[in-house]
Write an enzyme that holds these catalytic residues in place. Structure first.
Site, mmCIF file in Angstrom:
data_model
loop_
_atom_site.group_PDB
_atom_site.id
_atom_site.type_symbol
_atom_site.label_atom_id
_atom_site.label_comp_id
_atom_site.label_asym_id
_atom_site.label_seq_id
_atom_site.Cartn_x
_atom_site.Cartn_y
_atom_site.Cartn_z
ATOM 1 C CE1 TYR A 15 6.312 5.754 -4.775
ATOM 2 C CE2 TYR A 15 8.239 5.928 -6.197
ATOM 3 C CZ TYR A 15 7.297 5.158 -5.533
ATOM 4 O OH TYR A 15 7.359 3.786 -5.625
ATOM 5 C CE LYS A 37 7.758 2.476 -1.670
ATOM 6 N NZ LYS A 37 6.618 1.618 -1.215
ATOM 7 C CB ALA A 80 -0.916 -0.009 1.217
ATOM 8 C CB THR A 105 10.808 2.161 -5.635
ATOM 9 O OG1 THR A 105 11.191 2.669 -6.902
ATOM 10 C CG2 THR A 105 11.002 3.270 -4.599
ATOM 11 C CG ASP A 106 14.273 1.523 -9.689
ATOM 12 O OD1 ASP A 106 13.361 2.319 -9.396
ATOM 13 O OD2 ASP A 106 14.428 1.056 -10.848
ATOM 14 C CD GLU A 107 11.017 6.451 -8.982
ATOM 15 O OE1 GLU A 107 10.900 7.560 -8.457
ATOM 16 O OE2 GLU A 107 10.336 6.078 -9.958
HETATM 17 P P1 NAD Z 1 -0.814 1.331 -7.080
HETATM 18 O O1 NAD Z 1 -0.846 2.807 -6.973
HETATM 19 O O2 NAD Z 1 -1.307 0.664 -8.325
HETATM 20 O O3 NAD Z 1 -1.636 0.682 -5.868
HETATM 21 C C1 NAD Z 1 -1.556 1.150 -4.565
HETATM 22 C C2 NAD Z 1 -2.659 0.490 -3.759
HETATM 23 O O4 NAD Z 1 -2.540 0.941 -2.400
HETATM 24 C C3 NAD Z 1 -4.058 0.845 -4.229
HETATM 25 O O5 NAD Z 1 -4.866 -0.305 -4.283
HETATM 26 C C4 NAD Z 1 -4.566 1.799 -3.164
HETATM 27 O O6 NAD Z 1 -5.983 1.785 -2.997
HETATM 28 C C5 NAD Z 1 -3.832 1.300 -1.940
HETATM 29 N N1 NAD Z 1 -3.690 2.341 -0.904
HETATM 30 C C6 NAD Z 1 -3.261 3.613 -1.073
HETATM 31 N N2 NAD Z 1 -3.294 4.279 0.098
HETATM 32 C C7 NAD Z 1 -3.718 3.384 1.025
HETATM 33 C C8 NAD Z 1 -3.943 3.463 2.426
HETATM 34 N N3 NAD Z 1 -3.736 4.610 3.099
HETATM 35 N N4 NAD Z 1 -4.351 2.359 3.075
HETATM 36 C C9 NAD Z 1 -4.566 1.186 2.400
HETATM 37 N N5 NAD Z 1 -4.403 1.069 1.071
HETATM 38 C C10 NAD Z 1 -3.977 2.155 0.398
HETATM 39 O O7 NAD Z 1 0.685 0.923 -6.767
HETATM 40 P P2 NAD Z 1 1.593 -0.201 -7.438
HETATM 41 O O8 NAD Z 1 2.168 0.327 -8.691
HETATM 42 O O9 NAD Z 1 0.870 -1.477 -7.425
HETATM 43 O O10 NAD Z 1 2.795 -0.244 -6.362
HETATM 44 C C11 NAD Z 1 2.694 -1.093 -5.213
HETATM 45 C C12 NAD Z 1 3.926 -0.887 -4.364
HETATM 46 O O11 NAD Z 1 5.083 -1.188 -5.137
HETATM 47 C C13 NAD Z 1 4.110 0.535 -3.848
HETATM 48 O O12 NAD Z 1 4.621 0.462 -2.539
HETATM 49 C C14 NAD Z 1 5.155 1.130 -4.779
HETATM 50 O O13 NAD Z 1 5.900 2.132 -4.135
HETATM 51 C C15 NAD Z 1 5.994 -0.082 -5.095
HETATM 52 N N6 NAD Z 1 6.665 -0.047 -6.386
HETATM 53 C C16 NAD Z 1 5.944 0.103 -7.530
HETATM 54 C C17 NAD Z 1 6.602 0.074 -8.752
HETATM 55 C C18 NAD Z 1 5.874 0.214 -10.058
HETATM 56 O O14 NAD Z 1 6.529 0.241 -11.114
HETATM 57 N N7 NAD Z 1 4.554 0.298 -10.077
HETATM 58 C C19 NAD Z 1 8.003 -0.089 -8.799
HETATM 59 C C20 NAD Z 1 8.704 -0.170 -7.591
HETATM 60 C C21 NAD Z 1 8.019 -0.192 -6.389
HETATM 61 O O1 DAU Z 2 11.367 2.854 -10.845
HETATM 62 C C1 DAU Z 2 10.332 2.342 -10.062
HETATM 63 C C2 DAU Z 2 9.193 3.325 -10.071
HETATM 64 O O2 DAU Z 2 8.624 3.248 -11.371
HETATM 65 C C3 DAU Z 2 8.127 3.047 -9.013
HETATM 66 O O3 DAU Z 2 8.684 3.178 -7.744
HETATM 67 C C4 DAU Z 2 6.944 4.003 -9.167
HETATM 68 O O4 DAU Z 2 5.916 3.651 -8.267
HETATM 69 C C5 DAU Z 2 6.432 3.898 -10.587
HETATM 70 O O5 DAU Z 2 5.404 4.854 -10.795
HETATM 71 C C6 DAU Z 2 7.547 4.120 -11.592
HETATM 72 O O6 DAU Z 2 8.018 5.488 -11.557
HETATM 73 P P1 DAU Z 2 8.442 6.241 -12.906
HETATM 74 O O7 DAU Z 2 8.353 7.684 -12.665
HETATM 75 O O8 DAU Z 2 9.708 5.714 -13.461
HETATM 76 O O9 DAU Z 2 7.250 5.700 -13.854
HETATM 77 P P2 DAU Z 2 6.306 6.446 -14.902
HETATM 78 O O10 DAU Z 2 5.536 5.390 -15.610
HETATM 79 O O11 DAU Z 2 5.542 7.577 -14.304
HETATM 80 O O12 DAU Z 2 7.364 7.071 -15.921
HETATM 81 C C7 DAU Z 2 8.306 6.240 -16.591
HETATM 82 C C8 DAU Z 2 9.182 7.146 -17.409
HETATM 83 O O13 DAU Z 2 8.379 7.717 -18.466
HETATM 84 C C9 DAU Z 2 9.752 8.323 -16.643
HETATM 85 O O14 DAU Z 2 11.051 8.607 -17.130
HETATM 86 C C10 DAU Z 2 8.803 9.467 -16.964
HETATM 87 C C11 DAU Z 2 8.353 9.151 -18.378
HETATM 88 N N1 DAU Z 2 6.970 9.577 -18.735
HETATM 89 C C12 DAU Z 2 5.966 9.227 -17.900
HETATM 90 C C13 DAU Z 2 4.681 9.603 -18.193
HETATM 91 C C14 DAU Z 2 3.531 9.236 -17.274
HETATM 92 C C15 DAU Z 2 6.751 10.283 -19.900
HETATM 93 O O15 DAU Z 2 7.685 10.579 -20.677
HETATM 94 N N2 DAU Z 2 5.470 10.651 -20.190
HETATM 95 C C16 DAU Z 2 4.415 10.345 -19.366
HETATM 96 O O16 DAU Z 2 3.267 10.761 -19.693
#
Ligand code: NAD
Ligand code: DAU
Length: 352
Positions: free
Chosen positions: A156, A160, A83, A130-132
Site C-alpha cells: 500500500y 502511494k 480514490a 499518507t504518512d506511510e
Molecule cells: P476508502 O477505502 O474509505 O475509500 C476509497 C474510495 O475510493 C471508495 O469510495 C472506493 O469505492 C473508491 N475507489 C476505489 N478504487 C477506485 C477506482 N478504481 N476508481 C474510482 N474510485 C475508486 O479510503 P479512505 O480511508 O477514505 O482514504 C482516502 C484517501 O486518503 C486514499 O487515497 C488514502 O490512501 C488516503 N489516506 C487515508 C488515510 C486514512 O487513515 N484512512 C490516511 C492517509 C491517507
Molecule cells: O497512517 C495513515 C494510514 O493509516 C493510511 O494511509 C491508511 O489508508 C489507513 O488504512 C491507515 O493505515 P494503518 O495500517 O495505520 O491503519 P489500521 O487502522 O489498519 O491500523 C492501525 C494500527 O492498528 C496499525 O498499527 C495496525 C493495528 N491494528 C489494525 C487492525 C485492523 C491492529 O492491531 N488490529 C487490527 O485488527
C-alpha cells in the site's frame, strides 16, 4: 475553484470532504466520481448540505475515456484525488489492485487533467497521500518534515509513494498545478469497519474479540477526519501550487492505548453488557508482516503558512465517533452482512 471533481468521494474521507466542502462553500459545484468498490457507498453521501450542487458519477479512475468525459461534461477546474485502495492488510493479502488503482489510476487522472487543462489558468490537482510513504520511525525520531526521503514498506505505502512521485513529475515536467497532502491515521464517521478504530468499536459493542496485532505498542498519530477535510480546503484555497503539506492529529498513543480508550467509552455506553469491562475482550494476535512501528508528522508548515489548526482532541474525537457508530446501526448492518466483509474478516483474522 468552481467545479470540483472528488475522486473516491463515496469512501470514508472523500464523503466527509464532499459534505465539508458543500457546507463551507455555496459557490462550488461538486461531482463525486467513484467506482463504488467494497469501500464506497452512496449511503455515505446521504443528507448532504446543498444537494442540488452535488452530482454522483460512477466510474473507474483507470478508465481514461470515462475520466475525460467527466472532466469535460462538468467543466472541472479542480480535482481532489482520494480514490485508492486504502487498507494495508488487504495490500498484504492481494497487492495487485493497489498497483492498478493507486498507481495506474493516478497516472490516468494526471494524463486526463493534463490534456483537459492545457493552456488553462485557475486549475488545481490536489493529491491525497499518507504518512506511510516515509516508512517506520524509531521511538526518538523527530516528526517528519515535507522534504524527508521516502521509504515505504508495505505494498500500500509503495503504491502511494509511486503515485506521489507521478504527481510531482507532472508538476515539474508539464507544469501541472498540483498540491499534495500527506496525512496521518484518520478516524471519524463513515469509516469502513476494517480499520482499527471502527473495528474495535463494532467488535466491542457486539462482545467479539478485539484483535491487537503483536504487542500493541505500535504508535500512530490520529487525525479526526473533519480536521483533515478543513486542511484540504485550506490547501485548495490558500496553498501554494507545487507544495506538499502535512496534516496530523498532534498525538502519539500506542494502539493499546487507543483500544483502551474505546473500551472505556463502551463501558460507559453499555455498562450492563455481559462482556463488560470491554477491555476483557482484548486479544493479542499474530502481528502484521512488515508492521511499521511508528509514524509522526511535523505539521508546522500547514499551521504557519495556511493558519490551519485542529479542532478535535483524540479523547473528544473518539467519544463522538463511538456515539456516531452507536447511532448508525442500519449503515453498519449493511456492511457487516455483506459477503465481502464476512470473507475479509475470515481471511484476515481466521488464522491469526
Ligand atoms: P476508502 O477505502 O474509505 O475509500 C476509497 C474510495 O475510493 C471508495 O469510495 C472506493 O469505492 C473508491 N475507489 C476505489 N478504487 C477506485 C477506482 N478504481 N476508481 C474510482 N474510485 C475508486 O479510503 P479512505 O480511508 O477514505 O482514504 C482516502 C484517501 O486518503 C486514499 O487515497 C488514502 O490512501 C488516503 N489516506 C487515508 C488515510 C486514512 O487513515 N484512512 C490516511 C492517509 C491517507
Ligand atoms: O497512517 C495513515 C494510514 O493509516 C493510511 O494511509 C491508511 O489508508 C489507513 O488504512 C491507515 O493505515 P494503518 O495500517 O495505520 O491503519 P489500521 O487502522 O489498519 O491500523 C492501525 C494500527 O492498528 C496499525 O498499527 C495496525 C493495528 N491494528 C489494525 C487492525 C485492523 C491492529 O492491531 N488490529 C487490527 O485488527
Amino acid at each position: 475553484m468552481q467545479h470540483v471533481l472528488v475522486t473516491g468521494g463515496a469512501g470514508f474521507i472523500g464523503s466527509n470532504f464532499v459534505r465539508h466542502l458543500l457546507g463551507a462553500r455555496e459557490d462550488v459545484q461538486v461531482v463525486t466520481y467513484d467506482l463504488l468498490t467494497y469501500a464506497g457507498s452512496l449511503e455515505n453521501l446521504r443528507d448532504l448540505p446543498r444537494p442540488e450542487r452535488h452530482r454522483f458519477v460512477k466510474g473507474d479512475v483507470c478508465d481514461r475515456a470515462a475520466v475525460d468525459a467527466v472532466l469535460a461534461d462538468h467543466a472541472i477546474d479542480t480535482i481532489v484525488h482520494f480514490a485508492a485502495e486504502s487498507h494495508v492488510d488487504r495490500s498484504i493479502a492481494a497487492p495487485g489492485e493497489f498497483i492498478r488503482t493507486n498507481v495506474t489510476g493516478t497516472f490516468t487522472l494526471l494524463e486526463a487533467a493534463r490534456a483537459a487543462w492545457r493552456g488553462r489558468d485557475g486549475v488545481r490537482f490536489h493529491h491525497v497521500s499518507t504518512d506511510e510513504v516515509y516508512g517506520s520511525l524509531a521511538p526518538d525520531d523527530p516528526p517528519v518534515v515535507e522534504s524527508a526521503a521516502y521509504a515505504p514498506r508495505s505494498p500500500y505505502a509503495a503504491s502511494k509513494a509511486a503515485s506521489d512521485h507521478l504527481v510531482r513529475a507532472y508538476a515539474t515536467t508539464y507544469g501541472l498545478e498540483v498540491t499534495i497532502s500527506n496525512c496521518s491515521n484518520n478516524y471519524g464517521p463513515y469509516q469502513f469497519p476494517e480499520k482499527l478504530v471502527p473495528l474495535m468499536i463494532v467488535n466491542g459493542a457486539l462482545g467479539k474479540p478485539l484483535p491487537v496485532y503483536g504487542d500493541g505498542k505500535q504508535v500512530r498519530d490520529w487525525l479526526h477526519v473533519e480536521d483533515h477535510c478543513a486542511a484540504i480546503l485550506a490547501i485548495l484555497e490558500r496553498g501554494r501550487p507545487g507544495e506538499t503539506y502535512h496534516v496530523g492529529g498532534g498525538n502519539q498513543p500506542t494502539n493499546l492505548e487507543v483500544v483502551e480508550a474505546i473500551c472505556q467509552l463502551l463501558d460507559v455506553r453499555y455498562p450492563d453488557a455481559p462482556h463488560a469491562p470491554h477491555r476483557s475482550l482484548v486479544t493479542h494476535v499474530t502481528d502484521r508482516p512488515g508492521h511499521d512501528r511508528r509514524y509522526d508528522l511535523d505539521c508546522t508548515k500547514l499551521e504557519r503558512e495556511l493558519g490551519w489548526h485542529r479542532r478535535h482532541g483524540l479523547a473528544d474525537g473518539l467519544a463522538a465517533t463511538v456515539a456516531w457508530y452507536a447511532q448508525s446501526g442500519a449503515w453498519l448492518a449493511a456492511i457487516r452482512d455483506s459477503d465481502d466483509y464476512r470473507r475479509w474478516i475470515a481471511l484476515n483474522y481466521g488464522a491469526r
